[in-house]
Design a protein around this motif. Structure first.
Motif, PDB file in Angstrom:
ATOM      1  N   GLY A 191       0.782  -1.274  -0.022  1.00  0.00           N
ATOM      2  CA  GLY A 191      -0.092   0.064  -0.116  1.00  0.00           C
ATOM      3  C   GLY A 191       0.704   1.270   0.065  1.00  0.00           C
ATOM      4  O   GLY A 191       0.252   2.506  -0.418  1.00  0.00           O
ATOM      5  N   ASP A 192       2.153   1.323   0.330  1.00  0.00           N
ATOM      6  CA  ASP A 192       3.106   2.387   0.203  1.00  0.00           C
ATOM      7  C   ASP A 192       3.244   2.832  -1.135  1.00  0.00           C
ATOM      8  O   ASP A 192       3.212   2.031  -1.922  1.00  0.00           O
ATOM      9  N   VAL A 193       3.118   4.398  -1.396  1.00  0.00           N
ATOM     10  CA  VAL A 193       3.261   4.804  -2.603  1.00  0.00           C
ATOM     11  C   VAL A 193       4.907   5.115  -2.574  1.00  0.00           C
ATOM     12  O   VAL A 193       5.389   5.573  -1.606  1.00  0.00           O
ATOM     13  N   VAL A 194       5.427   4.772  -3.817  1.00  0.00           N
ATOM     14  CA  VAL A 194       6.858   4.826  -3.976  1.00  0.00           C
ATOM     15  C   VAL A 194       7.237   5.543  -5.132  1.00  0.00           C
ATOM     16  O   VAL A 194       6.226   5.347  -6.147  1.00  0.00           O
ATOM     17  N   GLU A 195       8.592   5.726  -5.331  1.00  0.00           N
ATOM     18  CA  GLU A 195       9.013   6.453  -6.634  1.00  0.00           C
ATOM     19  C   GLU A 195      10.024   5.288  -6.968  1.00  0.00           C
ATOM     20  O   GLU A 195      10.805   5.077  -6.297  1.00  0.00           O
ATOM     21  N   VAL A 196       9.937   4.986  -8.295  1.00  0.00           N
ATOM     22  CA  VAL A 196      10.877   3.778  -8.931  1.00  0.00           C
ATOM     23  C   VAL A 196      11.491   4.492 -10.267  1.00  0.00           C
ATOM     24  O   VAL A 196      10.779   5.202 -11.019  1.00  0.00           O
ATOM     25  N   PRO A 197      12.539   3.812 -10.641  1.00  0.00           N
ATOM     26  CA  PRO A 197      13.035   4.088 -11.848  1.00  0.00           C
ATOM     27  C   PRO A 197      12.335   3.454 -12.965  1.00  0.00           C
ATOM     28  O   PRO A 197      11.954   2.185 -12.704  1.00  0.00           O
ATOM     29  N   LEU A 198      12.271   3.756 -13.988  1.00  0.00           N
ATOM     30  CA  LEU A 198      11.341   3.007 -15.219  1.00  0.00           C
ATOM     31  C   LEU A 198      11.782   3.837 -16.552  1.00  0.00           C
ATOM     32  O   LEU A 198      11.484   4.936 -16.931  1.00  0.00           O
ATOM     33  N   ALA A 199      12.515   2.879 -17.328  1.00  0.00           N
ATOM     34  CA  ALA A 199      13.098   3.329 -18.753  1.00  0.00           C
ATOM     35  C   ALA A 199      13.715   4.587 -18.771  1.00  0.00           C
ATOM     36  O   ALA A 199      13.034   5.476 -19.602  1.00  0.00           O
ATOM     37  N   GLY A 200      14.336   5.028 -18.041  1.00  0.00           N
ATOM     38  CA  GLY A 200      15.287   6.200 -18.106  1.00  0.00           C
ATOM     39  C   GLY A 200      14.409   7.446 -17.491  1.00  0.00           C
ATOM     40  O   GLY A 200      14.843   8.616 -17.839  1.00  0.00           O
ATOM     41  N   ARG A 201      13.197   7.165 -16.620  1.00  0.00           N
ATOM     42  CA  ARG A 201      12.667   8.012 -16.151  1.00  0.00           C
ATOM     43  C   ARG A 201      12.123   7.597 -14.731  1.00  0.00           C
ATOM     44  O   ARG A 201      12.625   6.488 -14.368  1.00  0.00           O
ATOM     45  N   THR A 202      11.541   8.397 -14.101  1.00  0.00           N
ATOM     46  CA  THR A 202      10.964   7.924 -12.791  1.00  0.00           C
ATOM     47  C   THR A 202       9.361   7.784 -12.800  1.00  0.00           C
ATOM     48  O   THR A 202       8.865   8.563 -13.573  1.00  0.00           O
ATOM     49  N   SER A 203       8.914   6.881 -11.845  1.00  0.00           N
ATOM     50  CA  SER A 203       7.415   7.100 -11.825  1.00  0.00           C
ATOM     51  C   SER A 203       7.049   6.632 -10.618  1.00  0.00           C
ATOM     52  O   SER A 203       7.890   5.938  -9.731  1.00  0.00           O
ATOM     53  N   LEU A 204       5.784   6.947 -10.262  1.00  0.00           N
ATOM     54  CA  LEU A 204       4.932   6.774  -9.031  1.00  0.00           C
ATOM     55  C   LEU A 204       4.364   5.258  -9.123  1.00  0.00           C
ATOM     56  O   LEU A 204       4.356   4.677 -10.247  1.00  0.00           O
ATOM     57  N   GLY A 205       4.463   4.639  -8.071  1.00  0.00           N
ATOM     58  CA  GLY A 205       3.926   3.154  -8.038  1.00  0.00           C
ATOM     59  C   GLY A 205       3.197   2.993  -6.566  1.00  0.00           C
ATOM     60  O   GLY A 205       3.562   3.718  -5.889  1.00  0.00           O
ATOM     61  N   VAL A 206       2.652   1.752  -6.297  1.00  0.00           N
ATOM     62  CA  VAL A 206       2.147   1.338  -5.264  1.00  0.00           C
ATOM     63  C   VAL A 206       2.791  -0.055  -4.948  1.00  0.00           C
ATOM     64  O   VAL A 206       2.773  -0.812  -5.385  1.00  0.00           O
ATOM     65  N   VAL A 207       3.309  -0.311  -3.690  1.00  0.00           N
ATOM     66  CA  VAL A 207       3.731  -1.491  -3.393  1.00  0.00           C
ATOM     67  C   VAL A 207       2.648  -2.520  -3.301  1.00  0.00           C
ATOM     68  O   VAL A 207       1.589  -2.259  -2.474  1.00  0.00           O
ATOM     69  N   TRP A 208       2.440  -3.521  -4.236  1.00  0.00           N
ATOM     70  CA  TRP A 208       1.421  -4.483  -4.097  1.00  0.00           C
ATOM     71  C   TRP A 208       1.523  -5.759  -3.416  1.00  0.00           C
ATOM     72  O   TRP A 208       0.620  -6.604  -3.334  1.00  0.00           O
ATOM     73  N   GLY A 209       2.734  -6.097  -3.123  1.00  0.00           N
ATOM     74  CA  GLY A 209       3.044  -7.512  -2.465  1.00  0.00           C
ATOM     75  C   GLY A 209       4.439  -7.811  -2.524  1.00  0.00           C
ATOM     76  O   GLY A 209       5.443  -7.194  -3.145  1.00  0.00           O
ATOM     77  N   PRO A 210       4.722  -9.143  -2.438  1.00  0.00           N
ATOM     78  CA  PRO A 210       6.019  -9.767  -2.540  1.00  0.00           C
ATOM     79  C   PRO A 210       6.323  -9.897  -3.997  1.00  0.00           C
ATOM     80  O   PRO A 210       5.268 -10.157  -4.869  1.00  0.00           O
ATOM     81  N   GLY A 211       7.556  -9.805  -4.338  1.00  0.00           N
ATOM     82  CA  GLY A 211       7.997  -9.907  -5.612  1.00  0.00           C
ATOM     83  C   GLY A 211       7.596 -11.280  -6.174  1.00  0.00           C
ATOM     84  O   GLY A 211       7.557 -12.593  -5.330  1.00  0.00           O
ATOM     85  N   THR A 212       7.366 -11.552  -7.339  1.00  0.00           N
ATOM     86  CA  THR A 212       7.137 -12.775  -8.079  1.00  0.00           C
ATOM     87  C   THR A 212       7.966 -13.300  -9.195  1.00  0.00           C
ATOM     88  O   THR A 212       7.874 -14.438  -9.358  1.00  0.00           O
ATOM     89  N   SER A 213       8.869 -12.212  -9.755  1.00  0.00           N
ATOM     90  CA  SER A 213       9.550 -12.873 -10.845  1.00  0.00           C
ATOM     91  C   SER A 213      10.716 -13.756 -10.525  1.00  0.00           C
ATOM     92  O   SER A 213      10.972 -13.702  -9.586  1.00  0.00           O
ATOM     93  N   ALA A 214      11.185 -14.405 -11.711  1.00  0.00           N
ATOM     94  CA  ALA A 214      12.156 -15.236 -11.517  1.00  0.00           C
ATOM     95  C   ALA A 214      13.755 -14.474 -11.621  1.00  0.00           C
ATOM     96  O   ALA A 214      14.894 -15.233 -11.433  1.00  0.00           O
ATOM     97  N   THR A 215      13.667 -13.212 -11.839  1.00  0.00           N
ATOM     98  CA  THR A 215      15.022 -12.362 -11.953  1.00  0.00           C
ATOM     99  C   THR A 215      15.643 -12.460 -10.727  1.00  0.00           C
ATOM    100  O   THR A 215      15.170 -12.246  -9.826  1.00  0.00           O
ATOM    101  N   ASP A 216      17.203 -12.486 -11.049  1.00  0.00           N
ATOM    102  CA  ASP A 216      18.083 -12.456  -9.829  1.00  0.00           C
ATOM    103  C   ASP A 216      17.906 -11.014  -9.206  1.00  0.00           C
ATOM    104  O   ASP A 216      17.945 -10.025  -9.981  1.00  0.00           O
ATOM    105  N   GLN A 217      17.612 -11.152  -7.702  1.00  0.00           N
ATOM    106  CA  GLN A 217      17.426  -9.924  -7.063  1.00  0.00           C
ATOM    107  C   GLN A 217      18.572  -8.954  -7.444  1.00  0.00           C
ATOM    108  O   GLN A 217      18.340  -7.586  -7.526  1.00  0.00           O
TER     109      GLN A 217
END
Length: 730
Positions: free
Chosen positions: A42-68
């Motif tokens: 539920g926290d609102v965060v600022e994250v990097p996205l494709a060379g810019r920044t974007s707002l987002g909301v923490v939606w839960g634990p990560g699920t991808s298989a990408t190396d942390q």
């Protein structure tokens, strides 16, 4: 920094990965790495996205298989309060139901990014010890005395209190005799006074109010009362009960910008204005309102459908007034019906919801009959007022004179009404002067260059306007088809033309128009309503916005210029909508001690809608309408969805629509109709082809559509818009 101990109910993540949902039309949440500063769902965060920044909301634990280690790191957590869990669950539910990208739904929940930062402090000054050697003039002495006698004041207020200029105050600040201090902004909304006594209620009103005031937990109530029965005052008792329990309340209105009388009633009942939410708020007001909702200081919010996505931390009641109104359906972007989503929001938040209407929708009545909703009935008008007499004027037998639109019986009724010092209203649900302009010589019709729509003449504005894309132009002096000069003629009436005729026929009357394009914004609407209520207007000419619950004591006659208008077009809800609209319009007449009368000009006096209106037999009409829907396998006894394929090139749209048709599901209980050109085949320059999907209520409609579209994805610039439970078929 927050810690897990500060809020043990929330799960915090630190030095791990989380899923962040971005307010963008993307497939789902993206995984990000959490640094040393913990974040929670539920926290609102600022994250990097494709060379810019974007707002987002923490939606839960990560699920991808990408190396942390390869994940990008959250930049910061914004100081805004986290989105409530119920709102996050609501976003997921709406996205799943409407098949919209979750981020597109989230965008409606964080629609005011500036509100996510703290409000700017108010800078004030207070007195300090006078520095040694400071020269004190008489003006400076007055300023220091005023500062010592008051709590911190802004420099402007302090200067005003001391009777000096701002420069004197600034000089004392620079000299160290005054210091600046930051004050928290004042609360933007005073708390409603829930314990104030409301107006005296009739026995039936009091019984209904007592039932509503007792409800807690998730329940759906239909407050079904005739026009003028006092439904608003009844559900105000439920609002008061929720406030006494310390809960927040949301009231949805279909035309919030035109709600002056409703706001006046609320102020009379609770002593203060509620928070208001609609598209015409200033940026500053939107920021303040969003923050006040989030921190719980906005106790009552009255708003348009988008208010459903405000971050209420403790929502205790939702009211949907005029629940039948089509304005609750959003047809652009995320397609949803606010009435239905209000029920979902209430269920997720475990709070009651009240649906109020004099002409409930067939869907709501079906839920009552199935036992899913409870019903309270108010059969009588308040304070002894009676329902108006409704009659028809058969235009086949008594047509208007050539070149006019008001039949002789209606003209005579208006003359009598005005002669008795009362008010009359003419209703025509068509804006502008004329819906069609054509060349007398060759028959060429002036059409929008971007839409499959005729241009509507707005003579007061001196423009021809498309009501779908907003394109506007002046009337050409020469026909573009045959080059004839001054050959264009206006065909058919809009309310400007009716007002013109009324001014001609009733020269002594004060005539005014009320439509969405003649009443600009809530302040203008409030002033217009005041003028009608104070009898500064004799004859009101309006579109459907005049049917929104207004109470005009001296309005005793309503004339409907074209009662057949809504029956055109083959819409499955045409009869129901026309009955609802004309019932609501008729309900404006005779709401006080003077009896009212309604005259419907029609070419179809024997149509079931007209017969039901004249007889005042809503229940029989609804029963017959429901039976027809059941026999046809239409809502509310089945499910519908619409797919609209659009793009700038007609050939590419047709090609993709054919491929989509070949991939259509073959599921028992599901029927795909189309593709076919949409009635509005070109809209804003995009060609459109439409599918209609009928499904039994036992079919998992969303799952079937999702699988179908995944098997045949559209590529840019083509788009597919999904509309579950469509209301419009254009």
């Amino acid at each position: 920094m927050l810690s897990a101990a500060a809020n043990p109910a929330r799960h915090f993540y630190c030095n791990s990965r989380v899923a962040v949902l971005l307010p963008l039309p993307l497939a789902g949440a993206y995984d990000y790495r959490v640094g040393a500063d913990p974040v929670a769902e539920g926290d609102v965060v600022e994250v990097p996205l494709a060379g810019r920044t974007s707002l987002g909301v923490v939606w839960g634990p990560g699920t991808s298989a990408t190396d942390q280690a390869k994940l990008r790191t959250i930049l910061r957590r914004l100081p805004a309060k986290p989105l409530p869990e119920a709102l996050c669950r609501f976003v997921d539910w709406v996205a799943a139901y409407t098949l919209a990208p979750p981020g597109a739904v989230l965008k409606m929940a964080i629609s005011v990014p500036a509100a996510l930062e703290p409000a700017s402090p108010i800078w004030a000054v207070r007195a300090l010890a006078v520095p040694d050697g400071l020269k004190l003039t008489e003006a400076r002495r007055r300023v220091l005395a005023a500062a010592a006698a008051h709590p911190p004041l802004t420099m402007a207020d302090l200067a005003r209190e001391a009777g000096t200029g701002d420069s004197v105050v600034k000089g004392l600040v620079e000299a160290g005799a005054l210091e600046k201090v930051a004050l928290a902004p004042p609360a933007p909304f005073a708390p409603p006074q829930a314990h104030r006594d409301g107006p005296a209620l009739s026995e039936s009103q009091a019984q209904a109010a007592a039932s509503l005031a007792e409800i807690a937990g998730f329940h759906v109530w239909l407050l079904d009362g005739v026009t003028g029965s006092g439904k608003t005052e009844v559900y105000f008792e439920a609002v008061a009960a929720a406030l006494k329990r310390g809960r927040q309340v949301l009231v949805l209105l279909p035309e919030i910008a035109l709600s002056a009388q409703w706001l006046g009633r609320f102020r009379s009942r609770f002593g203060v204005e509620p928070a208001v939410w609609h598209s015409e708020l200033s940026d500053a007001k939107r920021r303040a309102t969003w923050r006040a909702v989030a921190d719980g200081t906005a106790s009552v919010v009255v708003g348009a459908r988008s208010a459903l996505f405000l971050p209420f931390p403790d929502l205790g009641l939702i009211v949907v007034d005029e629940e039948h109104d089509g304005a609750f359906k959003q047809e652009d972007g995320v397609c949803y019906h606010a009435r239905d989503m209000a029920v979902v929001r209430a269920r997720i938040g475990a709070c009651p919801v009240i649906l109020a209407s004099a002409t409930p929708s067939l869907e709501t009545l079906a839920n009552v009959q199935a036992g899913r909703y409870l019903r309270l009935h108010l059969p009588d008008r308040h304070a002894g007022a009676v329902l108006p007499d409704i009659g028809v004027i058969d235009l086949r037998r008594t047509p208007p004179p050539r070149g006019f639109w008001l039949a002789p019986p209606l003209v005579a009724a208006i003359e009598r009404t005005l002669a008795e010092g009362e008010q009359a209203m003419l209703f025509l649900n068509r804006r502008g002067y004329a819906p069609l302009t054509l060349c007398r010589k060759c028959g060429h019709r002036l059409q929008c260059p971007h839409c499959t729509a005729w241009l509507v003449e707005h003579r007061q504005a001196g423009r021809l306007i498309c009501h779908h894309c907003g394109h506007a132009t002046r009337l050409p002096p020469v026909c573009p088809e045959c080059e004839a000069e001054d050959s264009f003629a206006a065909c058919g009436p809009g309310i400007e033309r009716i007002a013109e005729e009324a001014t001609h026929r009733f020269p002594g009357a004060r005539v005014a128009m009320m439509a969405s394009d003649t009443v600009a914004g809530p302040h203008a609407a409030a002033e217009f309503v005041r003028q009608v209520a104070d009898h500064e207007i004799d004859l009101l000419v309006g579109t459907q916005i005049v049917a929104k619950g207004y109470h005009f004591p001296m309005l005793t006659l309503v004339g409907v210029v074209d009662a057949d208008l809504g029956l055109e077009g083959g819409d499955l809800r045409a009869g129901e909508r026309t009955f609802q609209l004309l019932s609501q319009v008729a309900g404006r007449a005779g709401r006080a001690e003077r009896p009212g009368r309604v005259l419907l000009q029609t070419f179809q006096p024997d149509h079931p809608v007209m017969r039901a209106l004249v007889a005042g037999d809503r229940d029989s009409f609804i029963a017959a309408e429901a039976e027809c829907r059941r026999d046809a396998g239409m809502p509310p006894f089945a499910r519908l969805a619409a797919l609209v394929v659009s793009g700038p090139d007609a050939g590419a749209v047709d090609d993709y629509a054919r491929r989509l048709a070949r991939a259509a599901p073959h599921t028992e209980g599901l029927e795909v109709i189309g593709p076919a050109p949409a009635p509005m085949a070109i809209l804003r320059g995009r060609h459109r082809r439409r599918f209609l999907i009928k499904a039994a209520r036992t079919v998992a409609l969303q799952a079937a559509l999702k699988e179908w579209l995944a098997a045949c994805p559209a590529k840019q610039p083509l788009r597919v818009q999904v509309d579950i439970d469509p209301y419009s078929f254009v």
